[in-house]
Design an enzyme around this catalytic site. Structure first.
Site, PDB file in Angstrom:
ATOM      1  N   ARG A  52      65.350  35.191  69.614  1.00 17.71           N
ATOM      2  CA  ARG A  52      66.636  36.013  69.983  1.00 17.71           C
ATOM      3  C   ARG A  52      67.862  35.014  69.817  1.00 17.71           C
ATOM      4  O   ARG A  52      68.773  35.468  70.500  1.00 17.71           O
ATOM      5  CB  ARG A  52      66.725  36.702  71.334  1.00 17.71           C
ATOM      6  CG  ARG A  52      65.679  38.037  71.503  1.00 17.71           C
ATOM      7  CD  ARG A  52      65.350  39.038  70.746  1.00 17.71           C
ATOM      8  NE  ARG A  52      64.575  40.167  71.293  1.00 17.71           N
ATOM      9  CZ  ARG A  52      63.362  40.056  70.886  1.00 17.71           C
ATOM     10  NH1 ARG A  52      62.916  39.393  69.701  1.00 17.71           N
ATOM     11  NH2 ARG A  52      62.597  41.003  71.422  1.00 17.71           N
TER      12      ARG A  52
ATOM     13  N   GLU B  68      71.152  38.844  76.522  1.00 19.30           N
ATOM     14  CA  GLU B  68      70.890  39.152  75.194  1.00 19.30           C
ATOM     15  C   GLU B  68      72.091  39.816  74.542  1.00 19.30           C
ATOM     16  O   GLU B  68      72.389  39.755  73.406  1.00 19.30           O
ATOM     17  CB  GLU B  68      69.522  40.062  75.054  1.00 19.30           C
ATOM     18  CG  GLU B  68      69.186  40.324  73.741  1.00 19.30           C
ATOM     19  CD  GLU B  68      68.035  41.138  73.271  1.00 19.30           C
ATOM     20  OE1 GLU B  68      66.891  40.784  73.871  1.00 19.30           O
ATOM     21  OE2 GLU B  68      68.029  41.931  72.618  1.00 19.30           O
TER      22      GLU B  68
ATOM     23  N   SER C  91      67.587  45.973  75.149  1.00 20.16           N
ATOM     24  CA  SER C  91      67.261  44.829  76.207  1.00 20.16           C
ATOM     25  C   SER C  91      68.627  44.415  76.685  1.00 20.16           C
ATOM     26  O   SER C  91      69.235  43.670  75.763  1.00 20.16           O
ATOM     27  CB  SER C  91      66.295  43.877  75.948  1.00 20.16           C
ATOM     28  OG  SER C  91      65.240  44.698  75.592  1.00 20.16           O
TER      29      SER C  91
END
Ligand code: FAD
Ligand code: NAP
Length: 347
Positions: A167, A343, A241
């Protein structure tokens, strides 16, 4: 061409959290030239911040945006080249990611079927090296073109230039707004390799009675699983998320596993162990007897089926979501000595 510039508009339709923050200046561009034209206008307004917007599915607007918000609407999908084994396909940064996945599946171009139903645009996919069900963008990435707004030139980034990680990418750490991704070229396969061992894919395929795997069957299974587990942003505001799954040293994981035998960990090649952040959040809470999962304060909450997803039930603002996120980070750290990293990109 003279582009339309709007002033003081609500960004509510442009972010999946449904935050009603305002943009001082807002414009859309559909080519590199239009973006350069906008850059000239931006320099007239002084040193105001510039935010590049795709589908707004990975941002949290914590306040009104005092500068420029530029929406990428560069379209087009082209087959660039093929060899006996691969297809090289280029997509404009403003194309829908899921639309591209479906386009490739229809043509039997394999590699991104596990990434079906991820919201947002193609141009944002390299930002955090999008991933799901054991596949990441980097696995099929060939190159991208970006406008270097400082040098006013188009630059090509290869796989190694992008420094993709979990990520993560070069772009997450570069000067904000400097590189605007214009297009992404993927290297897809004519010979599919089916990734079905991750999560519930195999089980879902069995449930549907699929005997012979195909990229279409896998995408369909992923779509069904995601639709049943994740809140639809059109109904309940969210950005997927909220935190990354933390990676911890193997020795720390052993201590954690001894204390909590049910915790899942996934060993990585670098010797660390990835822990499911959803589990850590579910098994901690605002106090000892309450779990964060399903918790709600005003209209800000933690999704009852997926603790990794924070939700806006209607009128929560970005500050309320940020405060909830910060309370979750503190309680997880206090209980497990693990830092949860965001995130979602804050603006
Ligand atoms: P935006 O939110 O518009 O932008 C995200 C960031 O990228 C911002 O910092 C923005 O400035 C920057 N950016 C956008 N476009 C450009 C560009 N052209 N050039 C330079 N910078 C740019 N993510 C996953 O990785 N895996 C998943 O499985 C997943 N599932 C999700 C499920 C749901 C229900 C939701 C709501 C989100 C999910 N996400 C997932 C997160 C998100 O969809 C992805 O990160 C997606 O790539 C974001 O695309 P976007 O166009 O909406 O980006
Ligand atoms: P899940 O299948 O319930 O698994 C929970 C977590 O364990 C996932 O986060 C996943 O990590 C990890 N995991 C599961 N099987 C694994 C394996 N075989 N090897 C290594 N790690 C494994 O997860 P879920 O919440 O339903 O999500 C399914 C997939 O969609 C995941 O890949 C997830 O990342 C992705 N997703 C992402 C977002 C987002 O916004 N980023 C939102 C929804 C779903 P990883 O997350 O590292 O894969």
């Amino acid at each position: 061409m003279l582009m339309q510039i709007q002033e003081n508009i609500s960004l509510r339709p442009y972010n999946t959290f449904g935050m009603d923050a305002k943009a001082r200046y807002f414009a859309a561009f559909s080519s590199a030239d239009e973006l350069l034209g906008l850059n000239d206008r931006i320099s007239v307004t002084g040193n105001l911040p510039v935010m590049i917007l795709g589908g707004g599915s990975n941002i949290l607007l914590t306040k009104d945006q005092e500068g420029w918000v530029l929406k990428n609407e560069i379209r087009g999908v082209q087959l660039l080249h093929e060899d006996p084994d691969h297809i090289y396909v280029r997509a404009g940064a403003g194309e829908s990611w899921h639309g591209l996945v479906m386009y490739c599946i229809e043509r039997n171009w394999a590699g991104i079927e596990n990434l079906a139903l991820i919201p947002g645009c193609v141009g944002a996919a390299p930002m955090q090296n999008i991933g799901a069900y054991g596949v990441e963008l980097k696995d099929v990435f060939h190159s991208l073109e970006a406008l270097d707004t400082k040098k006013r030139s188009v630059v090509t980034f290869t796989l190694s230039d992008c420094a993709f990680g979990y990520r993560d990418s070069f772009f997450k750490h570069s000067e904000p707004g400097r590189y605007v991704i214009l297009s992404v070229t993927l290297k897809l396969s004519k010979h599919p390799v089916f990734h079905v061992s991750y999560g519930a894919i195999k089980e879902e395929l069995e449930k549907a009675g699929v005997k012979a795997y195909s990229i279409k069957a896998i995408a369909d299974a992923v779509i069904r699983i995601r639709s049943s587990k994740l809140p639809d942003p059109a109904v309940t505001g969210n950005a997927g998320s909220f935190f990354k799954n933390p990676s911890i040293p193997a020795t720390q994981f052993e201590v954690l596993k001894t204390a909590y035998p049910e915790v899942s960990g996934y060993p990585a090649a670098d010797g660390t162990v990835k822990v499911a952040a959803g589990w850590l959040i579910e098994h901690s809470g605002p106090d000892e007897n309450i779990s964060w999962k399903g918790y709600r304060v005003g209209d800000a909450g933690v999704h009852p089926r997926q603790a990794l997803v924070l939700v806006n039930y209607g009128k929560a603002n970005g500050e309320a979501i940020a405060a909830l996120a910060s309370a979750i980070q503190s309680s997880v750290f206090l209980k497990y000595n693990i830092k949860l990293e965001k995130e979602v990109n804050f603006y």
